[in-house]
Design an enzyme around this catalytic site. Structure first.
Site, PDB file in Angstrom:
ATOM      1  N   PRO A 106       0.854  -1.185   0.000  1.00 30.13           N
ATOM      2  CA  PRO A 106       0.000   0.000   0.000  1.00 30.13           C
ATOM      3  C   PRO A 106       0.893   1.239   0.000  1.00 30.13           C
ATOM      4  O   PRO A 106       1.845   1.314   0.779  1.00 30.13           O
ATOM      5  CB  PRO A 106      -0.769  -0.117   1.331  1.00 30.13           C
ATOM      6  CG  PRO A 106       0.018  -1.049   2.177  1.00 30.13           C
ATOM      7  CD  PRO A 106       0.803  -1.931   1.266  1.00 30.13           C
ATOM      8  N   VAL A 118       0.468   5.476  -0.229  1.00 25.76           N
ATOM      9  CA  VAL A 118      -0.307   6.703  -0.380  1.00 25.76           C
ATOM     10  C   VAL A 118       0.181   7.462  -1.609  1.00 25.76           C
ATOM     11  O   VAL A 118       1.395   7.609  -1.814  1.00 25.76           O
ATOM     12  CB  VAL A 118      -0.160   7.593   0.889  1.00 25.76           C
ATOM     13  CG1 VAL A 118      -0.602   9.013   0.615  1.00 25.76           C
ATOM     14  CG2 VAL A 118      -0.965   7.006   2.031  1.00 25.76           C
ATOM     15  N   CYS A 167       1.371   3.124   9.762  1.00 25.43           N
ATOM     16  CA  CYS A 167       1.692   4.499   9.364  1.00 25.43           C
ATOM     17  C   CYS A 167       2.336   5.262  10.525  1.00 25.43           C
ATOM     18  O   CYS A 167       1.729   5.391  11.591  1.00 25.43           O
ATOM     19  CB  CYS A 167       0.429   5.232   8.891  1.00 25.43           C
ATOM     20  SG  CYS A 167       0.807   6.913   8.354  1.00 25.43           S
ATOM     21  N   HIS A 175       6.128  -5.391   8.405  1.00 24.21           N
ATOM     22  CA  HIS A 175       7.164  -4.447   7.979  1.00 24.21           C
ATOM     23  C   HIS A 175       8.214  -4.434   9.101  1.00 24.21           C
ATOM     24  O   HIS A 175       7.920  -4.013  10.220  1.00 24.21           O
ATOM     25  CB  HIS A 175       6.520  -3.057   7.790  1.00 24.21           C
ATOM     26  CG  HIS A 175       7.494  -2.013   7.374  1.00 24.21           C
ATOM     27  ND1 HIS A 175       7.179  -0.676   7.301  1.00 24.21           N
ATOM     28  CD2 HIS A 175       8.788  -2.090   7.001  1.00 24.21           C
ATOM     29  CE1 HIS A 175       8.228   0.013   6.899  1.00 24.21           C
ATOM     30  NE2 HIS A 175       9.205  -0.816   6.712  1.00 24.21           N
ATOM     31  N   ASN A 177       7.973  -7.617   4.591  1.00 28.34           N
ATOM     32  CA  ASN A 177       8.110  -6.288   3.969  1.00 28.34           C
ATOM     33  C   ASN A 177       9.408  -5.603   4.401  1.00 28.34           C
ATOM     34  O   ASN A 177       9.693  -5.467   5.572  1.00 28.34           O
ATOM     35  CB  ASN A 177       6.907  -5.421   4.353  1.00 28.34           C
ATOM     36  CG  ASN A 177       6.986  -4.007   3.812  1.00 28.34           C
ATOM     37  OD1 ASN A 177       6.526  -3.079   4.454  1.00 28.34           O
ATOM     38  ND2 ASN A 177       7.575  -3.814   2.657  1.00 28.34           N
ATOM     39  N   GLY A 178      10.167  -5.192   3.367  1.00 25.34           N
ATOM     40  CA  GLY A 178      11.385  -4.427   3.618  1.00 25.34           C
ATOM     41  C   GLY A 178      12.585  -5.037   2.919  1.00 25.34           C
ATOM     42  O   GLY A 178      12.630  -6.246   2.660  1.00 25.34           O
ATOM     43  N   ASN A 179      13.536  -4.153   2.541  1.00 26.92           N
ATOM     44  CA  ASN A 179      14.850  -4.562   2.011  1.00 26.92           C
ATOM     45  C   ASN A 179      14.831  -5.242   0.646  1.00 26.92           C
ATOM     46  O   ASN A 179      15.689  -6.059   0.349  1.00 26.92           O
ATOM     47  CB  ASN A 179      15.580  -5.507   2.988  1.00 26.92           C
ATOM     48  CG  ASN A 179      15.800  -4.872   4.325  1.00 26.92           C
ATOM     49  OD1 ASN A 179      15.386  -3.734   4.546  1.00 26.92           O
ATOM     50  ND2 ASN A 179      16.437  -5.576   5.223  1.00 26.92           N
ATOM     51  N   GLU A 199       9.149   0.957  -2.059  1.00 25.61           N
ATOM     52  CA  GLU A 199      10.081   1.799  -2.812  1.00 25.61           C
ATOM     53  C   GLU A 199      10.786   1.028  -3.924  1.00 25.61           C
ATOM     54  O   GLU A 199      11.062   1.585  -4.980  1.00 25.61           O
ATOM     55  CB  GLU A 199      11.110   2.404  -1.856  1.00 25.61           C
ATOM     56  CG  GLU A 199      10.488   3.453  -0.961  1.00 25.61           C
ATOM     57  CD  GLU A 199      11.518   4.388  -0.368  1.00 25.61           C
ATOM     58  OE1 GLU A 199      12.521   3.888   0.157  1.00 25.61           O
ATOM     59  OE2 GLU A 199      11.294   5.614  -0.433  1.00 25.61           O
TER      60      GLU A 199
END
Ligand SMILES: Cc1cc2nc3c(=O)[nH]c(=O)nc-3n(C[C@H](O)[C@H](O)[C@H](O)COP(=O)(O)O)c2cc1C
Length: 437
Positions: free
Chosen positions: A35, A37, A122, A188, A229-231, A254
């Site tokens: 997700p 924004v 968030c 995350h 989630n991450g990396n 990202e």
């Protein structure tokens, strides 16, 4: 002494599918878009699906506004969302601290998606002020109530959490969400404090620990569905992370924004771990920026009527997709920056700008060889780094120049040698912090 808290444990409605059944029915998606924004809007989701993504999340929608304001609904989740052929499987994400608003919002979207996610991650000030996202991490009673009511309402529901500094507490927290009724869990691997300049690395050990120890609701033999989630920077990271954490899937934010080609390979045929292998499939996994920009713009135009992307989000995507290119071709960056009439087709033809970028790349091809190489200088045993020509999409290594409070901080590899990029990032610090979620 441990404080007594009242936790809600959901009663499972008869006939409700388990998380694993839902996962299997959706084709066991492994590569997911986070997700985001202003960024995981319909057009970008479609682009990602074309590039190998197997499931997407919508941007976070605010249940307070969504439940009450038809204009907000129309603007953020239109009739085409979830109904476009390439927009499923889809998870709609809400932030909320109010059961009625949340359930009402879910009812609006439940037929246009496959699952509904509660945002518990968030970390922004807006979430602090509105008391949602990661600012609910201290209020387990409320979290368990929100999740259990979604579950009891018969919704396929998930939640996306951040971690606490303590591993055991992180597991206990994750278990609370699952017992309350979360059929899937997105983890995350960062603390609430890890944002902006101190984002640092996600801690995969926490994700692995949660995944290996969490028990599915009602303690059956089924394994809880957990998403890591991450990396995620390069295609090879997907297998590396799945092998290490043993999670069911990865989701990337990202990584996909800067390079939508991240998921675009065939795991049986393509070698995504060596420079040579990546070089062979570079058009798929590190698309040229002019080509991806054109493809994205065409999709934006094709869904414009039913689901118009905002100018802000469109420009932010282009800046991310073209980041390495714009850092060198400053005149084109300066030309793109003030363009504010892109969607008024008669006034500005964005295709003319795309053509300019294409021409510039063609001119540079003699000068800058179009090969992917392995960057030995920056490598260590676990992570491989590659040099990708500046006119191809590639991961963005953040500049981090400060450590705050007790946030765990792992220095992430950054391209500090790229002085131009470094200075540019610092100049845009304000913007970056605003952009950082
Ligand atoms: C621009 C941007 C917008 C984001 N919006 C959301 C959001 O709406 N909901 C959410 O749960 N996380 C959001 N995040 C966090 C991402 O979903 C993800 O957890 C985070 O970026 C870490 O993953 P990554 O390292 O793959 O980017 C956002 C992140 C970014 C960069």
């Amino acid at each position: 002494m441990k404080e007594e808290i009242e936790l809600h444990v959901a009663k499972t409605p008869e006939g409700k599918k388990t998380g694993r059944q839902i996962y299997n029915e959706l084709g066991c998606p492994k590569k997911m878009l986070c997700p985001l924004v202003d960024h995981s809007e319909l057009a970008f989701r479609i682009l990602m699906k074309k590039y190998g993504c197997e499931l997407s999340y919508t941007p976070m929608l605010n249940a307070k506004l969504f439940s009450k304001d038809a204009k907000y609904r129309q603007r953020h989740f239109g009739p085409l969302d979830g109904t476009h052929a390439l927009d499923r499987p889809l998870i709609v994400q809400f932030c909320s601290n109010n059961v009625d608003e949340l359930i009402k919002s879910c009812d609006y979207v439940k037929d246009q998606c496959d699952m509904i996610d509660l945002n518990l991650g968030c970390p922004q000030n807006i979430a602090k002020n509105g008391n949602y996202g990661s600012f609910l991490m201290e209020n387990w009673t409320l979290i368990s109530e929100l999740i259990s009511k979604m579950h009891e309402h018969g919704l396929n529901n998930t939640c996306k959490i951040r971690i606490f500094p303590e591993m055991d507490k992180s597991l206990e927290y994750a278990q609370m969400c699952v017992d309350a009724g979360a059929e899937w869990l997105g983890v995350h691997g960062r603390l609430r404090e890890q944002r902006g300049q101190i984002t640092g690395l996600a801690d995969l050990d926490y994700i692995k620990f949660i995944n290996e120890n969490i028990k599915v609701k009602n303690n059956t033999d089924e394994k809880q569905v957990v998403i890591s989630n991450g990396n995620l920077l390069y295609p090879g990271d997907i297998k590396r992370i799945l092998d290490y954490t043993k999670c069911d899937a990865v989701m990337s934010g990202e990584g996909c924004l800067y390079n939508p080609g991240l998921y675009n390979f065939d795991k049986e045929k393509d070698d995504v771990n060596t420079a040579e292998g990546l070089d062979n499939i570079k058009d798929k996994v590190f698309p040229r920026v002019d080509k991806i920009m054109k493809e994205y713009f065409d999709i934006v135009l094709s869904v414009k009527k039913e689901s118009p992307a905002s100018l802000k989000s469109f420009k932010s995507h282009i800046f991310k997709l073209l980041r390495p290119f714009f850092e060198r071709e400053i005149d084109l960056r300066n030309e793109f920056g003030p363009l504010n009439k892109i969607f008024e087709e008669d006034k500005y033809d964005f295709n003319a700008f795309i053509k300019k970028v294409e021409k510039r790349i063609e001119e540079r091809l003699d000068e800058f060889e179009d090969v992917i190489t392995f960057n030995e200088k920056d490598s260590n045993d676990e992570v491989k780094y590659f040099n990708v020509p500046f006119y191809r999409c590639q991961p963005y290594f953040r500049v981090i120049d400060g450590v705050k409070n007790n946030a765990r901080y792992d220095i992430m590899k950054r391209d500090l040698e790229d002085k131009e990029g470094f200075l540019h990032s610092l100049k845009n610090k304000k913007q970056k912090i605003k952009d950082d979620y």
